[in-house]
Design a protein around this motif. Sequence first.
Motif, PDB file in Angstrom:
ATOM      1  N   ASN A 126      14.886  23.973  29.332  1.00 33.49           N
ATOM      2  CA  ASN A 126      16.290  24.398  28.532  1.00 33.49           C
ATOM      3  C   ASN A 126      17.328  23.950  29.396  1.00 33.49           C
ATOM      4  N   LEU A 127      17.149  24.079  30.790  1.00 33.45           N
ATOM      5  CA  LEU A 127      18.465  23.826  31.538  1.00 33.45           C
ATOM      6  C   LEU A 127      18.753  22.530  31.627  1.00 33.45           C
ATOM      7  N   LEU A 128      17.838  21.561  31.473  1.00 33.61           N
ATOM      8  CA  LEU A 128      18.073  20.168  31.101  1.00 33.61           C
ATOM      9  C   LEU A 128      18.434  19.815  29.852  1.00 33.61           C
ATOM     10  N   GLY A 129      18.036  20.594  28.729  1.00 36.50           N
ATOM     11  CA  GLY A 129      18.497  20.375  27.479  1.00 36.50           C
ATOM     12  C   GLY A 129      19.863  20.899  27.089  1.00 36.50           C
ATOM     13  N   ASN A 130      19.904  22.425  26.590  1.00 41.83           N
ATOM     14  CA  ASN A 130      21.054  23.003  26.183  1.00 41.83           C
ATOM     15  C   ASN A 130      22.144  23.207  27.172  1.00 41.83           C
ATOM     16  N   GLY A 131      21.289  23.139  28.464  1.00 37.17           N
ATOM     17  CA  GLY A 131      22.322  23.592  29.776  1.00 37.17           C
ATOM     18  C   GLY A 131      23.091  22.126  29.861  1.00 37.17           C
ATOM     19  N   THR A 132      22.526  20.931  29.764  1.00 38.92           N
ATOM     20  CA  THR A 132      23.586  19.958  30.151  1.00 38.92           C
ATOM     21  C   THR A 132      24.445  19.674  28.952  1.00 38.92           C
ATOM     22  N   THR A 133      24.092  19.864  27.776  1.00 35.98           N
ATOM     23  CA  THR A 133      24.893  19.706  26.675  1.00 35.98           C
ATOM     24  C   THR A 133      25.952  20.750  26.788  1.00 35.98           C
ATOM     25  N   TRP A 134      25.802  22.053  27.158  1.00 35.75           N
ATOM     26  CA  TRP A 134      26.773  22.840  27.075  1.00 35.75           C
ATOM     27  C   TRP A 134      27.952  22.316  28.449  1.00 35.75           C
ATOM     28  N   LEU A 135      27.270  21.999  29.456  1.00 34.18           N
ATOM     29  CA  LEU A 135      28.184  21.600  30.486  1.00 34.18           C
ATOM     30  C   LEU A 135      29.022  20.282  30.085  1.00 34.18           C
ATOM     31  N   PHE A 136      28.499  19.272  29.522  1.00 31.46           N
ATOM     32  CA  PHE A 136      29.344  18.103  29.341  1.00 31.46           C
ATOM     33  C   PHE A 136      30.350  18.518  28.290  1.00 31.46           C
ATOM     34  N   GLN A 137      29.936  19.530  27.317  1.00 26.33           N
ATOM     35  CA  GLN A 137      31.026  20.106  26.487  1.00 26.33           C
ATOM     36  C   GLN A 137      32.215  20.812  27.084  1.00 26.33           C
ATOM     37  N   SER A 138      31.986  21.354  28.006  1.00 30.28           N
ATOM     38  CA  SER A 138      32.687  22.489  28.754  1.00 30.28           C
ATOM     39  C   SER A 138      33.812  21.631  29.707  1.00 30.28           C
ATOM     40  N   ILE A 139      33.351  20.520  30.245  1.00 27.66           N
ATOM     41  CA  ILE A 139      34.102  19.699  31.146  1.00 27.66           C
ATOM     42  C   ILE A 139      35.199  18.752  30.248  1.00 27.66           C
ATOM     43  N   PRO A 140      36.427  18.895  30.722  1.00 24.37           N
ATOM     44  CA  PRO A 140      37.515  17.970  30.113  1.00 24.37           C
ATOM     45  C   PRO A 140      37.095  16.255  30.297  1.00 24.37           C
ATOM     46  N   ASP A 141      37.272  15.595  29.100  1.00 21.61           N
ATOM     47  CA  ASP A 141      36.744  14.157  29.292  1.00 21.61           C
ATOM     48  C   ASP A 141      37.695  13.431  30.314  1.00 21.61           C
ATOM     49  N   PHE A 142      38.820  13.696  30.540  1.00 23.78           N
ATOM     50  CA  PHE A 142      39.571  13.006  31.718  1.00 23.78           C
ATOM     51  C   PHE A 142      38.611  13.385  33.175  1.00 23.78           C
ATOM     52  N   PHE A 143      38.162  14.492  33.207  1.00 23.94           N
ATOM     53  CA  PHE A 143      37.579  14.885  34.491  1.00 23.94           C
ATOM     54  C   PHE A 143      36.095  14.043  34.632  1.00 23.94           C
ATOM     55  N   VAL A 144      35.677  13.804  33.605  1.00 23.91           N
ATOM     56  CA  VAL A 144      34.340  12.919  33.421  1.00 23.91           C
ATOM     57  C   VAL A 144      34.893  11.409  33.891  1.00 23.91           C
ATOM     58  N   VAL A 145      35.871  10.762  33.272  1.00 28.47           N
ATOM     59  CA  VAL A 145      36.313   9.803  33.614  1.00 28.47           C
ATOM     60  C   VAL A 145      36.753   9.272  35.229  1.00 28.47           C
ATOM     61  N   ILE A 146      37.309  10.510  35.653  1.00 24.62           N
ATOM     62  CA  ILE A 146      37.852  10.312  36.963  1.00 24.62           C
ATOM     63  C   ILE A 146      36.673  10.454  38.000  1.00 24.62           C
ATOM     64  N   ILE A 147      35.663  11.297  37.754  1.00 27.59           N
ATOM     65  CA  ILE A 147      34.444  11.210  38.235  1.00 27.59           C
ATOM     66  C   ILE A 147      33.458   9.720  38.387  1.00 27.59           C
ATOM     67  N   ALA A 148      33.607   9.438  37.228  1.00 31.13           N
ATOM     68  CA  ALA A 148      32.921   8.090  37.122  1.00 31.13           C
ATOM     69  C   ALA A 148      33.992   7.038  37.724  1.00 31.13           C
ATOM     70  N   PHE A 149      35.148   7.012  37.908  1.00 31.36           N
ATOM     71  CA  PHE A 149      36.045   6.264  38.742  1.00 31.36           C
ATOM     72  C   PHE A 149      35.686   6.367  40.377  1.00 31.36           C
ATOM     73  N   TYR A 150      35.523   7.609  40.500  1.00 26.65           N
ATOM     74  CA  TYR A 150      35.064   7.946  42.085  1.00 26.65           C
ATOM     75  C   TYR A 150      33.977   7.436  42.409  1.00 26.65           C
ATOM     76  N   LEU A 151      32.739   7.446  41.490  1.00 25.88           N
ATOM     77  CA  LEU A 151      31.317   6.904  41.681  1.00 25.88           C
ATOM     78  C   LEU A 151      31.496   5.221  41.898  1.00 25.88           C
ATOM     79  N   ALA A 152      32.062   4.592  40.947  1.00 25.45           N
ATOM     80  CA  ALA A 152      32.365   3.471  40.861  1.00 25.45           C
ATOM     81  C   ALA A 152      33.167   2.670  42.172  1.00 25.45           C
ATOM     82  N   PHE A 153      34.177   3.564  42.226  1.00 26.11           N
ATOM     83  CA  PHE A 153      34.923   2.988  43.617  1.00 26.11           C
ATOM     84  C   PHE A 153      34.230   3.139  44.805  1.00 26.11           C
ATOM     85  N   TYR A 154      33.462   3.946  45.104  1.00 29.02           N
ATOM     86  CA  TYR A 154      32.715   4.244  46.480  1.00 29.02           C
ATOM     87  C   TYR A 154      31.392   3.575  46.425  1.00 29.02           C
TER      88      TYR A 154
END
Length: 312
Positions: A126-154
Amino acid sequence: MDLKKESLKLSISVFLALLFTILLIFFPRGGYYGEIPMNLNDGAFPGFQLSLFFEVYRTNITEFFQHIWEHRSLGETMFTQTSVEQEIVRYYPKSLLIIVIGFVISIIFGVLKGIFDYRNTYTKKNLLGNGTTWLFQSIPDFFVVIIAFYLAFYYLPMGLIFSNQNWYSFAAPALLVSIYPTMYVARMTCVSLLNQDGQDYIRTAFAKGFKVKQVINRHILRNSALDLIAHLPTIMMVVISNMLMVEYLTGYAGAGNRMFVALGGRQETVGFGTTSIEAGLVFGYALCFIATVLIVHIVKMILLTKLSQKGV
């Protein structure tokens, strides 16, 4: 499903959306109107002339629609040789590609994620199921984009992933756009499945020897389709709102990015009363977004009507 009632609600919603868009775009900007000169002798503080404010407001709107009536065009852009219609044709198809891909990904993977969440609600997964769903719904979208930029940059060739020069330049923005709506669909699907869990027809299906996968596909998921279809316009609105933010942050050359520029988001001079917008272009893109949501809403009405006639 009452088509007349739904059509009336849809018409009112479109009218209110257009009205709000017009009022927002042509809101008087600048500090030169509505000010009363300060009288230093009596200590009066500058006031605001409401009548002058509404006069400027009315003039902005009437002149714009008068120009449309006389020239059959939404006007020019900051580039004098380029009309609003040309800019829309140039940029909106690029954004529409992202919108369609993000919408399809959200539906498909959202439903699959929702089924996974449902099947593992009472397990250690359930941690991988509803846990991850709740996590990505809680994190602001722009923060996810920033993380993606960080990973792509490095760790990834960022120039290849987020460049506008490649034919696949839409791929990364489309994936980023679909993250939150996918989790939204997953949560909605999981809740819909849980609401049916334990009902008589479910217990009967298990009593007949059907496996969990068969029960979900043949019974539960079919009934949950009504809930999913009813939320299609909402999902589309979430995708479009994410697209506006993602295009600006990633620099993707689409309608969202161009609309931000039209709103004065990248002018060199910043200050009160100095920002100007391309009202015609903003209005044109707003019409495109409203039309896209309207099409999805009509599709929803057609699907619900057909399903209700079949007795689903």
